[in-house]
Every structure is written in structure tokens, then in C-alpha cells.
Design a protein around this motif. Structure first.
Motif, PDB file in Angstrom:
ATOM      1  N   GLN A 134       5.111   1.183  -9.005  1.00  0.00           N
ATOM      2  CA  GLN A 134       4.407   0.224  -8.170  1.00  0.00           C
ATOM      3  C   GLN A 134       4.549  -1.214  -8.671  1.00  0.00           C
TER       4      GLN A 134
ATOM      5  N   TYR B 139       0.834  -1.202   0.000  1.00  0.00           N
ATOM      6  CA  TYR B 139       0.000   0.000   0.000  1.00  0.00           C
ATOM      7  C   TYR B 139       0.869   1.252   0.000  1.00  0.00           C
ATOM      8  N   SER B 140       1.948   1.218   0.770  1.00  0.00           N
ATOM      9  CA  SER B 140       2.837   2.378   0.798  1.00  0.00           C
ATOM     10  C   SER B 140       3.522   2.580  -0.557  1.00  0.00           C
ATOM     11  N   PHE B 141       3.793   1.497  -1.271  1.00  0.00           N
ATOM     12  CA  PHE B 141       4.344   1.636  -2.626  1.00  0.00           C
ATOM     13  C   PHE B 141       3.372   2.399  -3.510  1.00  0.00           C
ATOM     14  N   GLU B 142       2.094   2.044  -3.405  1.00  0.00           N
ATOM     15  CA  GLU B 142       1.081   2.709  -4.229  1.00  0.00           C
ATOM     16  C   GLU B 142       0.970   4.181  -3.863  1.00  0.00           C
ATOM     17  N   ARG B 143       1.101   4.463  -2.596  1.00  0.00           N
ATOM     18  CA  ARG B 143       0.921   5.829  -2.139  1.00  0.00           C
ATOM     19  C   ARG B 143       2.108   6.729  -2.487  1.00  0.00           C
ATOM     20  N   PHE B 144       3.331   6.217  -2.285  1.00  0.00           N
ATOM     21  CA  PHE B 144       4.516   7.067  -2.448  1.00  0.00           C
ATOM     22  C   PHE B 144       5.193   6.932  -3.816  1.00  0.00           C
ATOM     23  N   TRP B 145       5.082   5.772  -4.434  1.00  0.00           N
ATOM     24  CA  TRP B 145       5.724   5.547  -5.731  1.00  0.00           C
ATOM     25  C   TRP B 145       4.747   4.897  -6.714  1.00  0.00           C
ATOM     26  N   PRO B 146       3.710   5.600  -7.111  1.00  0.00           N
ATOM     27  CA  PRO B 146       2.694   4.967  -7.964  1.00  0.00           C
ATOM     28  C   PRO B 146       3.216   4.556  -9.343  1.00  0.00           C
TER      29      PRO B 146
END
Length: 113
Positions: free
Chosen positions: A92, A82-89
Motif C-alpha cells: 500500500q 482504498y482499493s490498494f488497501e483492500r487488494f494489496w495491503p
């Protein structure tokens, strides 16, 4: 009673299957909606690490501790993805693939020792 079905044997796996079905339908819809195909495999591989680690620590196999560790690892993996999606979309998909490979490699290394 049905003479062909022993519900004491068939019942628990059937209920477990319904539980898995109820959770995986929602996950599957989300995966298809977002087009992120390998996210479920990455979370499952991270959960495997949560099963292998207690065995390496000498905890009893199949105990509640192992189940708790697998659940905690899966939730931590889901939060990581989820943090990947939020910070590095934009990255991802690559990060999900890397997470899968790292979890699979870590599982093999921990199993080999």
C-alpha cells in the motif's frame, strides 16, 4: 458592528476555512491512526490533475466544471487508494507513493503541453 473587521470580506474565507477544517480533521485522524502519511498528498495531487485537465480541454477557468472535475478526480483517487488497501495491503505505501509521483508527473506533462 466591529469597525476593525469587514465581515463581507473576512466572512466567506472564514466559512471556507471552517469547512476545510471540518473535513481535514477526520482525514488527519485516519491518516495518523493508520500511519499512512502520504495518502493526503497523493489525493491532493490527483485532484490537481482534475483542475489541469479542464483547462487543457478549453473549459472556463474557475468555473463550476473545473470544481466538479477536481472533486471527481479526488473521489476517484480516494477510491483508487482504498482499493490498494483492500487488494494489496502489504504494498500500500509503495502504491500510494507511485500514485503521487504519477499524478505529479502527469500534471507537469499536461501543463507543459
Amino acid at each position: 458592528m466591529n469597525p476593525f473587521v469587514d465581515w463581507s470580506i473576512v466572512g466567506p474565507p472564514f466559512l471556507a476555512g471552517l469547512l476545510v477544517l471540518s473535513t481535514h480533521v477526520l482525514l488527519g485522524r485516519e491518516v495518523l491512526q493508520r500511519g499512512i502519511i502520504f495518502i493526503d498528498l497523493a489525493i491532493a495531487q490527483i485532484a490537481v490533475l482534475g483542475v489541469i485537465l479542464p483547462q487543457q480541454l478549453g473549459w472556463p477557468e474557475g468555473g463550476w466544471e473545473t470544481q466538479a472535475a477536481a472533486s471527481a478526480a479526488a473521489l476517484a483517487g480516494a477510491f483508487l487508494l482504498y482499493s490498494f488497501e483492500r487488494f494489496w495491503p502489504r504494498q500500500q505505501e509503495a502504491l500510494i507513493g507511485i500514485s503521487f509521483v504519477l499524478a505529479a508527473s502527469g500534471g507537469l506533462l499536461m501543463s507543459a503541453s
